[in-house]
Design a protein around this motif. Sequence first.
Motif, PDB file in Angstrom:
ATOM      1  N   GLU A  69       3.979  21.254 -24.858  1.00  0.00           N
ATOM      2  CA  GLU A  69       3.253  20.749 -23.691  1.00  0.00           C
ATOM      3  C   GLU A  69       2.431  21.857 -23.047  1.00  0.00           C
ATOM      4  O   GLU A  69       1.299  21.638 -22.611  1.00  0.00           O
ATOM      5  CB  GLU A  69       4.237  20.148 -22.688  1.00  0.00           C
ATOM      6  N   ARG A  72      -0.620  22.371 -25.098  1.00  0.00           N
ATOM      7  CA  ARG A  72      -1.577  21.276 -24.921  1.00  0.00           C
ATOM      8  C   ARG A  72      -2.295  21.401 -23.579  1.00  0.00           C
ATOM      9  O   ARG A  72      -3.503  21.181 -23.498  1.00  0.00           O
ATOM     10  CB  ARG A  72      -0.867  19.929 -25.042  1.00  0.00           C
ATOM     11  N   CYS A  73      -1.556  21.790 -22.535  1.00  0.00           N
ATOM     12  CA  CYS A  73      -2.179  21.989 -21.233  1.00  0.00           C
ATOM     13  C   CYS A  73      -3.165  23.151 -21.237  1.00  0.00           C
ATOM     14  O   CYS A  73      -4.098  23.191 -20.429  1.00  0.00           O
ATOM     15  CB  CYS A  73      -1.103  22.221 -20.170  1.00  0.00           C
ATOM     16  N   GLU A  76      -5.218  23.135 -26.258  1.00  0.00           N
ATOM     17  CA  GLU A  76      -5.058  22.790 -27.668  1.00  0.00           C
ATOM     18  C   GLU A  76      -4.739  21.295 -27.756  1.00  0.00           C
ATOM     19  O   GLU A  76      -3.693  20.856 -27.286  1.00  0.00           O
ATOM     20  CB  GLU A  76      -3.928  23.607 -28.284  1.00  0.00           C
ATOM     21  N   PRO A  77      -5.616  20.480 -28.351  1.00  0.00           N
ATOM     22  CA  PRO A  77      -5.403  19.027 -28.318  1.00  0.00           C
ATOM     23  C   PRO A  77      -4.253  18.534 -29.186  1.00  0.00           C
ATOM     24  O   PRO A  77      -3.683  17.481 -28.900  1.00  0.00           O
ATOM     25  CB  PRO A  77      -6.736  18.466 -28.821  1.00  0.00           C
ATOM     26  N   ALA A  78      -3.908  19.262 -30.253  1.00  0.00           N
ATOM     27  CA  ALA A  78      -2.871  18.785 -31.178  1.00  0.00           C
ATOM     28  C   ALA A  78      -1.977  19.935 -31.615  1.00  0.00           C
ATOM     29  O   ALA A  78      -1.959  20.312 -32.783  1.00  0.00           O
ATOM     30  CB  ALA A  78      -3.515  18.112 -32.384  1.00  0.00           C
ATOM     31  N   ASP A 344       5.018  17.806 -33.954  1.00  0.00           N
ATOM     32  CA  ASP A 344       3.918  17.810 -33.000  1.00  0.00           C
ATOM     33  C   ASP A 344       4.406  17.387 -31.616  1.00  0.00           C
ATOM     34  O   ASP A 344       5.592  17.090 -31.413  1.00  0.00           O
ATOM     35  CB  ASP A 344       2.750  16.940 -33.488  1.00  0.00           C
ATOM     36  N   ALA A 345       3.482  17.353 -30.656  1.00  0.00           N
ATOM     37  CA  ALA A 345       3.844  17.074 -29.270  1.00  0.00           C
ATOM     38  C   ALA A 345       4.265  15.628 -29.055  1.00  0.00           C
ATOM     39  O   ALA A 345       4.877  15.305 -28.024  1.00  0.00           O
ATOM     40  CB  ALA A 345       2.678  17.428 -28.347  1.00  0.00           C
TER      41      ALA A 345
END
Length: 401
Positions: A69, A72-73, A76-78, A344-345
Amino acid sequence: MSVSLTEATASLTPPPVTPGAATALLDAYRPATDRFLATPRHTLLGRGTAVEIPHDSRPLTRRVREALEARRCAGEPAPVVVGSLPFTPDAPPALAVPESVRWAPPLREDPLIALPGPAAAGRTGWQVEEVPAPEVYGAAVAAAVRRMRDGEFDKVVLARTLELTAPREPDLTAMLGRLARRDPAGYTFAVPSGPGRTLIGASPELLVARHGGRLTANPLAGSAPRSTDLAEDVRRAAALLESAKDLHEHAVVVDAVREALAPFCTRLEVPGRPTLVRTAAMWHLSTTVTGELAGPDTSALDLALALHPTPAVCGTPTDVARAVIAASEPFDRGPYTGIVGWQDADGDGEWVVTIRCAEAEGRTLRLFAGAGVVAASSPEAETAETGAKFRTFLDAVGAEL
């Protein structure tokens, strides 16, 4: 006789095939900084380290989720986490979120994987030490069999190692290429496993994969060495399918997988009889377990930790088997019989049982191989089985036992 090389992930839709894309990632791998993983579904190359997963008192799944998380914040989208976990549950993980990740279709679908790879180094440069010696390993198997026949426990997996030392540091990129070309339908990996150490291998066994609300597990237990003679190879495969000893060993593992996964599922499908999976060196009894998850919050790592360690790499009952392993094996397994993979997230991912592997450090390679010991086992057969399993790596490094 039913044979499947990729049944464990057949339910997952592969990405479009781009000739050369997967082998390009394989050839681009660089030790120390990169994390490479090839599965029957795709090929992954992670470069650099953005976030390392810390070793502290918080649940591992929480640490992984927070790292993903945070990445991503940060834009980085993925993001994905890639790496390995050791056999011992409370030992430090070797997991990280790479700075960048490149994806490609499976190696098995890349026509360039059939081209000759780098040749193995000469077979005269390696010094090989067996730890323990074969007769010591056989004695440990015999002692375990006596205790099982007395009713103390049901199964234990006992391992041994080969300590290989070379005049110079081995070429891990070339070694990885040879492993991948030997079994392109399997799970090939190379990831940092600690300061100055690299875990490298080619496992045939998927522990568990999650894709959306669906899970797949592929326990393997019960093995026989391949033969270069076609008729003998077929005979060995057929004999394995009818072996009471191996079928019992396999059933113990499948029952444990069913019991561990059932609480997470609204539906779980477990075939009644195993099929066969082959690698270049071995035949294995194989069962593909599939299921529908009860909720979206269960991640691939949640499922993997619920399964790890299965009786296929430890034994049963687990606590007793661990104690027997600690008393019988004169080495620390480290990442061997742990798990290696990615997530992945969103919680999707694949985790593989860390077998057919070695840990590289400087000029040294430590190879690992184990055999499932049950009451019907013989020291001679289990010692021979571990010798056959070493072949995957010995061929890749150009050494002989």
